[in-house]
Design a protein around this motif. Structure first.
Motif, PDB file in Angstrom:
ATOM      1  N   THR A   1       0.875  -1.277   0.225  1.00 57.88           N
ATOM      2  CA  THR A   1       0.022  -0.013  -0.012  1.00 57.88           C
ATOM      3  C   THR A   1       1.024   1.254   0.027  1.00 57.88           C
ATOM      4  OG1 THR A   1      -1.845  -1.096   1.102  1.00 57.88           O
ATOM      5  CG2 THR A   1      -1.676   1.201   1.283  1.00 57.88           C
TER       6      THR A   1
ATOM      7  N   GLU B   1       2.579   1.880  -3.431  1.00 55.00           N
ATOM      8  CA  GLU B   1       1.287   2.342  -4.248  1.00 55.00           C
ATOM      9  C   GLU B   1       1.066   3.898  -4.049  1.00 55.00           C
ATOM     10  OE1 GLU B   1      -2.202  -0.240  -3.548  1.00 55.00           O
ATOM     11  OE2 GLU B   1      -1.251  -2.057  -4.900  1.00 55.00           O
TER      12      GLU B   1
ATOM     13  N   TYR C   1      -5.451   9.185  -0.108  1.00 58.06           N
ATOM     14  CA  TYR C   1      -5.160   8.219  -0.961  1.00 58.06           C
ATOM     15  C   TYR C   1      -6.415   7.267  -1.437  1.00 58.06           C
ATOM     16  CZ  TYR C   1      -3.569   3.986  -3.397  1.00 58.06           C
ATOM     17  OH  TYR C   1      -3.166   2.955  -4.426  1.00 58.06           O
ATOM     18  N   GLU C   2      -7.304   6.853  -0.502  1.00 59.00           N
ATOM     19  CA  GLU C   2      -8.601   5.917  -0.581  1.00 59.00           C
ATOM     20  C   GLU C   2      -9.242   6.323  -1.697  1.00 59.00           C
ATOM     21  OE1 GLU C   2      -8.449   2.630  -0.411  1.00 59.00           O
ATOM     22  OE2 GLU C   2      -6.393   2.943   0.710  1.00 59.00           O
ATOM     23  N   VAL C   3      -9.574   7.761  -1.611  1.00 57.32           N
ATOM     24  CA  VAL C   3     -10.611   8.683  -2.279  1.00 57.32           C
ATOM     25  C   VAL C   3      -9.886   8.940  -3.651  1.00 57.32           C
ATOM     26  CG1 VAL C   3     -11.937  10.606  -2.547  1.00 57.32           C
ATOM     27  CG2 VAL C   3     -11.755   9.139  -0.264  1.00 57.32           C
ATOM     28  N   GLU C   4      -8.826   9.486  -3.679  1.00 61.68           N
ATOM     29  CA  GLU C   4      -8.112  10.432  -4.816  1.00 61.68           C
ATOM     30  C   GLU C   4      -7.803   9.499  -5.831  1.00 61.68           C
ATOM     31  OE1 GLU C   4      -7.458  13.753  -5.697  1.00 61.68           O
ATOM     32  OE2 GLU C   4      -8.858  14.143  -3.915  1.00 61.68           O
ATOM     33  N   HIS C   5      -7.197   8.073  -5.477  1.00 57.46           N
ATOM     34  CA  HIS C   5      -6.648   7.184  -6.374  1.00 57.46           C
ATOM     35  C   HIS C   5      -7.929   6.849  -7.229  1.00 57.46           C
ATOM     36  CE1 HIS C   5      -7.700   3.640  -4.055  1.00 57.46           C
ATOM     37  NE2 HIS C   5      -7.732   2.947  -5.222  1.00 57.46           N
ATOM     38  N   THR C   6      -9.159   6.741  -6.985  1.00 54.28           N
ATOM     39  CA  THR C   6     -10.175   6.385  -7.803  1.00 54.28           C
ATOM     40  C   THR C   6     -10.588   7.299  -8.696  1.00 54.28           C
ATOM     41  OG1 THR C   6     -11.820   7.212  -6.112  1.00 54.28           O
ATOM     42  CG2 THR C   6     -11.077   5.029  -5.784  1.00 54.28           C
ATOM     43  N   LEU C   7      -9.959   8.490  -8.622  1.00 57.30           N
ATOM     44  CA  LEU C   7     -10.376   9.556  -9.638  1.00 57.30           C
ATOM     45  C   LEU C   7      -9.546   9.664 -10.881  1.00 57.30           C
ATOM     46  CD1 LEU C   7     -10.838  12.420  -7.096  1.00 57.30           C
ATOM     47  CD2 LEU C   7     -12.402  11.178  -8.111  1.00 57.30           C
ATOM     48  N   SER C   8      -9.830  10.185 -12.063  1.00 56.66           N
ATOM     49  CA  SER C   8      -8.778  10.273 -13.002  1.00 56.66           C
ATOM     50  C   SER C   8      -7.597  11.178 -12.674  1.00 56.66           C
ATOM     51  CB  SER C   8      -9.538  10.763 -14.301  1.00 56.66           C
ATOM     52  OG  SER C   8      -9.626  12.381 -13.976  1.00 56.66           O
TER      53      SER C   8
END
Length: 80
Positions: free
Chosen positions: A8, A11, A52-59
């Protein structure tokens, strides 16, 4: 640190590098200059790692825009 925790963290670092590079490209500055500005403003940990948990799901474009907006807002706070 467990193997999963290490994975993690790796990543998160990879994500931060990509986001910093994309934001730097949008502003027409070098990634190293962007990194320095973000570090001074406390954004690398506060936005890219902690969220990270939220931001990495965005473009990547959306993340870069978030980084730039956060940087501009934070730099305004530091201006006399």
């Amino acid at each position: 640190m467990s193997e999963e925790e290490l994975k993690t963290e790796v990543e998160k670092v990879h994500f931060a590098v990509m986001a910093i590079g994309a934001a730097a490209d949008m502003l027409g500055i070098s990634p190293s200059e962007m990194q320095q500005r973000l570090e001074r403003a406390g954004i690398v940990k506060g936005l890219l790692f902690d969220l990270y948990e939220v931001e990495h799901t965005l473009s990547l474009k959306h993340v870069a825009e978030d980084v730039i907006e956060a940087l501009k807002n934070r730099e305004k706070e530091f201006q006399p």
